[in-house]
Scaffold this motif. Sequence first.
Motif, PDB file in Angstrom:
ATOM      1  N   TRP A  44       0.831  -1.205   0.000  1.00 26.05           N
ATOM      2  CA  TRP A  44       0.000   0.000   0.000  1.00 26.05           C
ATOM      3  C   TRP A  44       0.867   1.259   0.000  1.00 26.05           C
TER       4      TRP A  44
ATOM      5  N   PHE B 292       0.538   8.771   8.265  1.00 25.24           N
ATOM      6  CA  PHE B 292      -0.913   8.625   8.251  1.00 25.24           C
ATOM      7  C   PHE B 292      -1.342   7.496   9.182  1.00 25.24           C
ATOM      8  N   ARG B 293      -2.587   7.592   9.605  1.00 24.91           N
ATOM      9  CA  ARG B 293      -3.285   6.466  10.236  1.00 24.91           C
ATOM     10  C   ARG B 293      -4.366   6.044   9.264  1.00 24.91           C
ATOM     11  N   ILE B 294      -4.276   4.797   8.797  1.00 31.20           N
ATOM     12  CA  ILE B 294      -5.119   4.333   7.702  1.00 31.20           C
ATOM     13  C   ILE B 294      -6.004   3.193   8.186  1.00 31.20           C
TER      14      ILE B 294
ATOM     15  N   LEU C 243     -10.636   2.442   0.875  1.00 30.86           N
ATOM     16  CA  LEU C 243     -10.186   3.281   1.992  1.00 30.86           C
ATOM     17  C   LEU C 243     -11.378   3.675   2.849  1.00 30.86           C
TER      18      LEU C 243
ATOM     19  N   GLN D 274     -10.813   5.226   6.192  1.00 29.32           N
ATOM     20  CA  GLN D 274     -10.473   6.415   6.971  1.00 29.32           C
ATOM     21  C   GLN D 274      -9.001   6.728   6.768  1.00 29.32           C
ATOM     22  N   LEU D 275      -8.690   8.043   6.738  1.00 27.59           N
ATOM     23  CA  LEU D 275      -7.318   8.506   6.571  1.00 27.59           C
ATOM     24  C   LEU D 275      -7.112   9.736   7.437  1.00 27.59           C
ATOM     25  N   ASP D 276      -6.178   9.660   8.375  1.00 27.32           N
ATOM     26  CA  ASP D 276      -5.873  10.776   9.274  1.00 27.32           C
ATOM     27  C   ASP D 276      -4.372  11.058   9.215  1.00 27.32           C
ATOM     28  N   THR D 277      -4.037  12.348   9.191  1.00 26.13           N
ATOM     29  CA  THR D 277      -2.630  12.760   9.223  1.00 26.13           C
ATOM     30  C   THR D 277      -2.186  12.887  10.675  1.00 26.13           C
TER      31      THR D 277
ATOM     32  N   ARG E 170      -1.866  12.562  -0.324  1.00 27.39           N
ATOM     33  CA  ARG E 170      -3.333  12.513  -0.279  1.00 27.39           C
ATOM     34  C   ARG E 170      -3.922  12.441  -1.692  1.00 27.39           C
TER      35      ARG E 170
ATOM     36  N   ILE F  35      -3.525   8.883  -2.839  1.00 24.21           N
ATOM     37  CA  ILE F  35      -4.448   7.969  -2.165  1.00 24.21           C
ATOM     38  C   ILE F  35      -5.849   8.092  -2.763  1.00 24.21           C
TER      39      ILE F  35
ATOM     40  N   GLU G 199      -0.508   2.339  10.827  1.00 23.67           N
ATOM     41  CA  GLU G 199       0.129   3.644  10.616  1.00 23.67           C
ATOM     42  C   GLU G 199       1.251   3.471   9.605  1.00 23.67           C
TER      43      GLU G 199
END
Length: 277
Positions: free
Chosen positions: A117, A139-141, A149, A151-154, A167, A170, A188
């Motif tokens: 990934w 990221f937390r994926i 996908l 959820q995606l958090d920086t 981003r 993705i 992560e």
Amino acid sequence: MLSRLLSGQQRLIFLTLAIALHVALAIGAGRYVFTFRQAPKTPELDAEVFFIKDEPPPQLAPPLNQPFSPQDAAPVKAVTADKVPATMAAPAAPSAEEWAFATKYTNKNSKGYRHSWGQQVRSMMGTAVEGPDQGEVRFRIEIAPNGTLAQLDTLWSTSALAEKLARKAIQNMPALPPTPTGKPLIFEKTISFSPFASDGPPTYKDDCLPDTPAFKNPFAWDGKSEQVKAQPAPTEPKLDAQAMEECLRQLPKDTLEAEMARDQRIMDQWGSSKTGR
């Protein structure tokens, strides 16, 4: 009587000669001692002549109460940079064989899927150029069981451009295969957008062994709560016979590229050629 007088005159002459001889010797000895003790003459030095060139006095800075004008500034020579910035092209996207392995490897939280990934994202970000835009983003994926996908958090970023490109990649990623376990995959991942760092293939040979617990200072204290010595984290239990057999069955053969990438990561982390096994 005459013989006595002559003998007396002779004595006087001899005495006079003896006195004169002693005086002469004393004078000679005095001159010798005075000459020996006299300090040597200092040799004359050649005189050096310096000529002072008449130049105008240096230009002083204007007083504090006087406004500064650009004409008062000294001319600055233009500096041209001859160094060419380093670059690193984007790696190739994971092959069909790599994705086929990733969809079946369940060890260590689907380690192969997580690596593929990240490689897919980095391959779509383009060439990394040395400069202020280089950096990393973490990221937390969360990947849904069908590979989409969720959820995606920086978590943090050192480059706004790296985060923007990651981003965008993705959002435009092709359809991914389902997760290896058929369950949501949460992890992560740090994406490096730098000409000096690359995420090489991981090694899998130790994935069947328990993870070494991370060190935590047992005496760490926030200064507010009660001081209590923290207990070390429990070690991961060993796999039973059936799980070990399944884990060993999934292990791929080690490759030279994976070993070289591992050694390079350790050298970059510790700044030493001692890889330590």
